[in-house]
Enzyme design. Structure first.
Site, PDB file in Angstrom:
ATOM      1  N   HIS A  18       0.816  -1.216   0.000  1.00  0.00           N
ATOM      2  CA  HIS A  18       0.000   0.000   0.000  1.00  0.00           C
ATOM      3  C   HIS A  18       0.851   1.268   0.000  1.00  0.00           C
ATOM      4  CE1 HIS A  18      -4.135  -1.653   0.975  1.00  0.00           C
ATOM      5  NE2 HIS A  18      -3.352  -2.714   0.938  1.00  0.00           N
ATOM      6  N   ASP A 114      -6.043   5.867   1.725  1.00  0.00           N
ATOM      7  CA  ASP A 114      -5.955   4.446   1.421  1.00  0.00           C
ATOM      8  C   ASP A 114      -7.378   3.878   1.409  1.00  0.00           C
ATOM      9  OD1 ASP A 114      -4.022   1.946   1.466  1.00  0.00           O
ATOM     10  OD2 ASP A 114      -5.768   1.445   2.711  1.00  0.00           O
ATOM     11  N   SER A 273       5.377  -9.479   0.603  1.00  0.00           N
ATOM     12  CA  SER A 273       6.036  -8.985   1.811  1.00  0.00           C
ATOM     13  C   SER A 273       5.477  -9.635   3.070  1.00  0.00           C
ATOM     14  CB  SER A 273       5.875  -7.469   1.892  1.00  0.00           C
ATOM     15  OG  SER A 273       4.503  -7.132   1.954  1.00  0.00           O
ATOM     16  N   HIS A 347       2.495 -14.992  -5.363  1.00  0.00           N
ATOM     17  CA  HIS A 347       1.256 -15.060  -4.574  1.00  0.00           C
ATOM     18  C   HIS A 347       0.150 -14.220  -5.229  1.00  0.00           C
ATOM     19  CE1 HIS A 347       2.617 -11.155  -3.459  1.00  0.00           C
ATOM     20  NE2 HIS A 347       1.836 -11.019  -2.413  1.00  0.00           N
ATOM     21  N   ASN A 351       0.846  -5.570  -6.715  1.00  0.00           N
ATOM     22  CA  ASN A 351       2.100  -4.938  -7.146  1.00  0.00           C
ATOM     23  C   ASN A 351       2.986  -5.942  -7.864  1.00  0.00           C
ATOM     24  OD1 ASN A 351       2.067  -2.097  -5.934  1.00  0.00           O
ATOM     25  ND2 ASN A 351       1.397  -3.413  -4.251  1.00  0.00           N
ATOM     26  N   SER A 352       2.993  -7.173  -7.379  1.00  0.00           N
ATOM     27  CA  SER A 352       3.798  -8.207  -8.031  1.00  0.00           C
ATOM     28  C   SER A 352       3.277  -8.479  -9.444  1.00  0.00           C
ATOM     29  CB  SER A 352       3.776  -9.492  -7.205  1.00  0.00           C
ATOM     30  OG  SER A 352       4.398  -9.260  -5.957  1.00  0.00           O
ATOM     31  N   GLU A 355       4.322  -5.597 -11.662  1.00  0.00           N
ATOM     32  CA  GLU A 355       5.764  -5.635 -11.947  1.00  0.00           C
ATOM     33  C   GLU A 355       6.086  -6.724 -12.963  1.00  0.00           C
ATOM     34  OE1 GLU A 355       7.475  -6.045  -8.007  1.00  0.00           O
ATOM     35  OE2 GLU A 355       6.700  -4.089  -7.414  1.00  0.00           O
TER      36      GLU A 355
HETATM   37  N1  UDP Z   1       8.900  -7.347  -2.600  1.00  0.00           N
HETATM   38  C1  UDP Z   1      10.266  -7.326  -2.802  1.00  0.00           C
HETATM   39  N2  UDP Z   1      11.008  -8.331  -2.248  1.00  0.00           N
HETATM   40  C2  UDP Z   1      10.467  -9.350  -1.525  1.00  0.00           C
HETATM   41  C3  UDP Z   1       9.061  -9.371  -1.351  1.00  0.00           C
HETATM   42  C4  UDP Z   1       8.310  -8.348  -1.912  1.00  0.00           C
HETATM   43  O1  UDP Z   1      10.811  -6.426  -3.455  1.00  0.00           O
HETATM   44  O2  UDP Z   1      11.206 -10.221  -1.062  1.00  0.00           O
HETATM   45  C5  UDP Z   1       8.090  -6.210  -3.139  1.00  0.00           C
HETATM   46  C6  UDP Z   1       7.452  -6.548  -4.477  1.00  0.00           C
HETATM   47  O3  UDP Z   1       8.327  -6.206  -5.540  1.00  0.00           O
HETATM   48  C7  UDP Z   1       6.193  -5.707  -4.453  1.00  0.00           C
HETATM   49  C8  UDP Z   1       5.851  -5.615  -2.974  1.00  0.00           C
HETATM   50  O4  UDP Z   1       7.038  -5.935  -2.258  1.00  0.00           O
HETATM   51  O5  UDP Z   1       6.450  -4.403  -4.927  1.00  0.00           O
HETATM   52  C9  UDP Z   1       4.768  -6.604  -2.576  1.00  0.00           C
HETATM   53  O6  UDP Z   1       3.537  -6.101  -2.946  1.00  0.00           O
HETATM   54  P1  UDP Z   1       2.361  -7.036  -3.415  1.00  0.00           P
HETATM   55  O7  UDP Z   1       1.183  -6.156  -3.653  1.00  0.00           O
HETATM   56  O8  UDP Z   1       2.772  -7.878  -4.552  1.00  0.00           O
HETATM   57  O9  UDP Z   1       2.126  -8.036  -2.226  1.00  0.00           O
HETATM   58  P2  UDP Z   1       1.955  -7.873  -0.619  1.00  0.00           P
HETATM   59  O10 UDP Z   1       3.317  -7.787  -0.061  1.00  0.00           O
HETATM   60  O11 UDP Z   1       1.137  -6.631  -0.380  1.00  0.00           O
HETATM   61  O12 UDP Z   1       1.256  -9.140  -0.245  1.00  0.00           O
END
Ligand code: UDP
Length: 459
Positions: A18, A114, A273, A347, A351-352, A355
């Site tokens: 977020h 948010d 994360s 998962h 954001n994943s 990306e």
């Molecule tokens: N991320 C990262 N390294 C890790 C785990 C996560 O850089 O080991 C980053 C990932 O690139 C993304 C964010 O953390 O930008 C995770 O956001 P996402 O919405 O995918 O999942 P959430 O963490 O909210 O479940």
């Protein structure tokens, strides 16, 4: 005389998914040529957000973003609540009076919240400050949440007891009950109640800004735009924080390892994360990875209560030289950008997904919670850029070794099916980049928002 700037207040949630995109969105507003130096931004920060905010935005940052630190309140911990959505919604609710004082003190032209913070809308309204929602995920979830109050009235039983798809305006095929977001799977849980509440309150804001783009979700965005009960929707995505890959300093050892691998030969497994794997699932996954024979980079984080955070004994030896296990934060964006990576087991956090598509990497989705099951369905069925891991939701999203092996081989193989997915992913990569280029739809959408903000009456 210097022209007065139009100040925007932001109220972000904590959590990598977020706060990072909210901050990046704020920076893009400030840097957009339409802003012409006439916007300023103040982040209203709950103390729990402060450390992630400052690590993402060290004071030396080029863009000037002020911070108003909210007081330290006794907010229940995550474990004392019904889950992540309950925790964060409750925190915002408890902070509402303090957000009101901060708004009175900083007098912004608008408040951008948010999507779990809709309890502060009334405080802003009392001060005649319009509220916007930065919706850090996709329009499919937005459409579902906007329709939730109606679904709540129509369907008293649990969604998973339903036969057939759940109908949502704009989603032609409906949502299979097994693809509903985790917080909606138990109606007695306060996470469900909160999502219904937020869905209702989204109608009370001046605009909703999802982190998506038209090319990803054309039908659902059109449906939202033509629904007059829904506030204007401004897709501005993909808003990505690619610099988090860690400029400066040494390149992460996993990137150095990738340098030595052939092009598009490595499958990358990473689960966001927050998600942690149980020891049993780790062992099962390890068998699947080993049997697939594929090169891999596995970001493995075990649940705190589980083992010592390592893959099962013998795994490293069995896969020696063919793979790498990292038991800490990996620079995901830099990994996805690397030419050696040919597939991503994710998962399905939004954001994943963004990306992965930005860098043109096809996916297998293995959802763990939040709205990830919905994202997985959408990525596979609507967008054709992924395949879904077959999992048992009643067993902690369990995937068998056989399934892991099969999906890895599918993802890294040469079947007709995966070639089609790769083609769609290539198209979506082009669309992602075109959307945020000068003159692209999300770029222009951002410009229109800037213009709208600048026209708001001064406080
Ligand atoms: N991320 C990262 N390294 C890790 C785990 C996560 O850089 O080991 C980053 C990932 O690139 C993304 C964010 O953390 O930008 C995770 O956001 P996402 O919405 O995918 O999942 P959430 O963490 O909210 O479940």
């Amino acid at each position: 005389m210097a022209m007065k700037k139009c100040n925007l207040a932001f109220l972000p949630a904590d959590g990598a998914g977020h706060i990072a995109s909210t901050l990046e969105f704020a920076k893009r507003l400030l840097l957009h040529p339409s802003a012409a130096g006439r916007l300023s931004v103040t982040f209203l920060l709950m103390p729990v957000c402060a450390s992630s905010f400052f690590s993402l935005n060290p004071p030396s940052s080029a863009t000037d973003i002020a911070v108003h630190l909210l007081p330290d309140l006794a907010v229940p911990s995550r474990l004392e609540t019904d889950g992540g959505e309950d925790y964060i919604s409750l925190a915002f609710q408890l902070y509402a009076p303090h957000v009101k004082s901060a708004l009175a003190a900083t007098a912004p032209a608008a408040l951008i919240i948010d999507f779990f913070a809709t309890t502060v809308i009334d405080a802003a309204r009392d001060l005649q400050i319009p509220t916007y929602v930065f919706f850090s995920t996709n329009a499919t979830l937005l459409a579902l949440m906007l329709h939730l109050p109606a679904l709540h009235d129509e369907i008293p039983e649990e969604f998973e007891l339903l036969q057939g798809e759940i109908k949502v305006p704009g989603l032609a095929a409906g949502i299979p009950p097994t693809s509903m977001p985790t917080p909606l799977m138990n109606k007695k849980n306060r996470c469900y109640t909160w999502l219904v509440y937020h869905g209702k309150r989204f109608k009370d804001v001046r605009g909703i800004i999802p982190n998506t783009l038209r090319a990803f979700e054309p039908q659902v965005l059109s449906a939202l735009e033509s629904d007059r009960s829904v506030p204007p929707v401004h897709p501005v995505g993909p808003v990505l924080c690619l610099d988090r890959a860690g400029g400066g300093g040494e390149r992460h050892e996993c990137l150095q390892w990738l340098d030595a691998q052939p092009a598009a030969s490595v499958v990358f497994l990473c689960f966001g994360s927050l998600s942690r794997m149980t020891e049993a699932q780790t062992a099962e996954t390890a068998v699947g990875i080993e049997r697939s024979g594929r090169r891999f980079l596995w970001s493995l984080r075990l649940a705190e209560s589980e083992g010592d955070g390592r893959p099962p004994a013998g795994f490293r030896e069995a896969t020696n030289g063919r793979g790498m296990v990292v038991e800490e934060w990996v620079p995901q964006a830099a990994v996805l950008a690397h030419a050696a990576v040919g597939g991503f087991v994710t998962h399905g956090g939004w954001n994943s997904c963004l990306e992965s598509l930005w860098f043109g990497v096809p996916m297998v989705t293995w959802p763990m919670g939040a709205e990830q099951h919905l994202n997985a369905m959408m990525m596979a069925a609507e967008m054709g850029v992924a395949a879904e891991m077959e999992i048992d939701r009643h067993r902690g999203n369990w995937a068998t070794a056989k399934e892991v092996e099969m999906k890895l081989n599918w993802l890294m193989g040469e079947s007709e099916d995966v070639r089609k997915v790769r083609e769609r992913v290539r198209e979506m990569k082009v669309a992602s980049r075109a959307a945020v280029e000068i003159g692209g739809p999300s770029y222009d959408g951002l410009g229109s928002l800037v213009t709208e903000f600048k026209r708001l009456p001064e406080q």
